[in-house]
Design a protein around this motif. Structure first.
Motif, PDB file in Angstrom:
ATOM      1  N   GLN A 125       0.792  -1.126   0.043  1.00  0.00           N
ATOM      2  CA  GLN A 125       0.027   0.019   0.067  1.00  0.00           C
ATOM      3  C   GLN A 125       0.900   1.241   0.045  1.00  0.00           C
ATOM      4  O   GLN A 125       2.066   1.246   0.571  1.00  0.00           O
ATOM      5  CB  GLN A 125      -0.945   0.137   1.198  1.00  0.00           C
ATOM      6  N   SER A 153      -2.870   4.244   8.667  1.00  0.00           N
ATOM      7  CA  SER A 153      -4.298   4.154   9.057  1.00  0.00           C
ATOM      8  C   SER A 153      -5.163   4.026   7.838  1.00  0.00           C
ATOM      9  O   SER A 153      -6.000   3.079   7.733  1.00  0.00           O
ATOM     10  CB  SER A 153      -4.753   4.717  10.132  1.00  0.00           C
ATOM     11  N   LEU A 178      -4.528   1.006   5.797  1.00  0.00           N
ATOM     12  CA  LEU A 178      -5.208  -0.171   6.333  1.00  0.00           C
ATOM     13  C   LEU A 178      -6.863  -0.171   6.003  1.00  0.00           C
ATOM     14  O   LEU A 178      -7.364  -1.621   5.879  1.00  0.00           O
ATOM     15  CB  LEU A 178      -4.825  -0.354   7.768  1.00  0.00           C
ATOM     16  N   ASN A 179      -7.534   0.927   6.414  1.00  0.00           N
ATOM     17  CA  ASN A 179      -8.923   1.248   6.304  1.00  0.00           C
ATOM     18  C   ASN A 179      -9.298   0.778   4.718  1.00  0.00           C
ATOM     19  O   ASN A 179     -10.300   0.135   4.555  1.00  0.00           O
ATOM     20  CB  ASN A 179      -9.300   2.351   6.759  1.00  0.00           C
ATOM     21  N   LYS A 191      -9.312  -2.981   4.175  1.00  0.00           N
ATOM     22  CA  LYS A 191     -10.360  -3.399   4.956  1.00  0.00           C
ATOM     23  C   LYS A 191     -11.786  -3.228   4.249  1.00  0.00           C
ATOM     24  O   LYS A 191     -12.485  -4.135   3.880  1.00  0.00           O
ATOM     25  CB  LYS A 191     -10.578  -2.829   6.178  1.00  0.00           C
TER      26      LYS A 191
END
Length: 130
Positions: A28, A51, A54-55, A58
């Motif tokens: 990423q 963050s 990662l979101n 998800k």
């Protein structure tokens, strides 16, 4: 509470079979201005970027946008040099039951603008640069 390997694999879309052996890593990209990262709130800035990445994984799935990954990375890296790996990963100490690796190469390096760093297989404290 830990998550079993099968539960982790089923979160991928499409799911990875339970018989899969190997790594399933996805990069990423987190982009930030140097002045933000080295400023007083640098840690917070970096943490927010990680963050968000990662979101995205998800919410959108691990493979979302995969058809553009190479294009996006090449466009972003134009005129820059990349370093992949680290001597701290201790890749030569990993043993999956068939002995230590004889040679480790980072296959994602493409072109002349990148190189890899690994600890030396045979010289304690040494570094391999490929």
């Amino acid at each position: 509470m830990s998550t079993s390997t099968n539960e982790k694999r089923s979160r991928l879309d499409p799911p990875i079979p339970a018989t899969y052996f190997g790594n399933c890593d996805v990069k990423q990209m987190v982009v930030a201005f140097i002045k933000e990262v080295v400023g007083n709130d640098g840690f917070t800035c970096a943490l927010e970027g990680i963050s968000e990445a990662l979101n995205r994984v998800k919410d959108e799935g691990v493979l979302n946008g995969a058809e553009r990954w190479v294009w996006d990375m090449n466009e972003f890296m134009e005129g820059r040099i990349s370093i992949l790996g680290s001597p701290r990963f201790e890749v030569y100490s990993i043993d999956f039951g068939c002995g230590r690796p004889k040679k480790v190469d980072i296959s994602s390096i493409d072109g002349e603008e990148a190189f890899s760093l690994n600890e030396s297989r045979d010289i304690h404290g040494g570094v391999e640069i490929d």
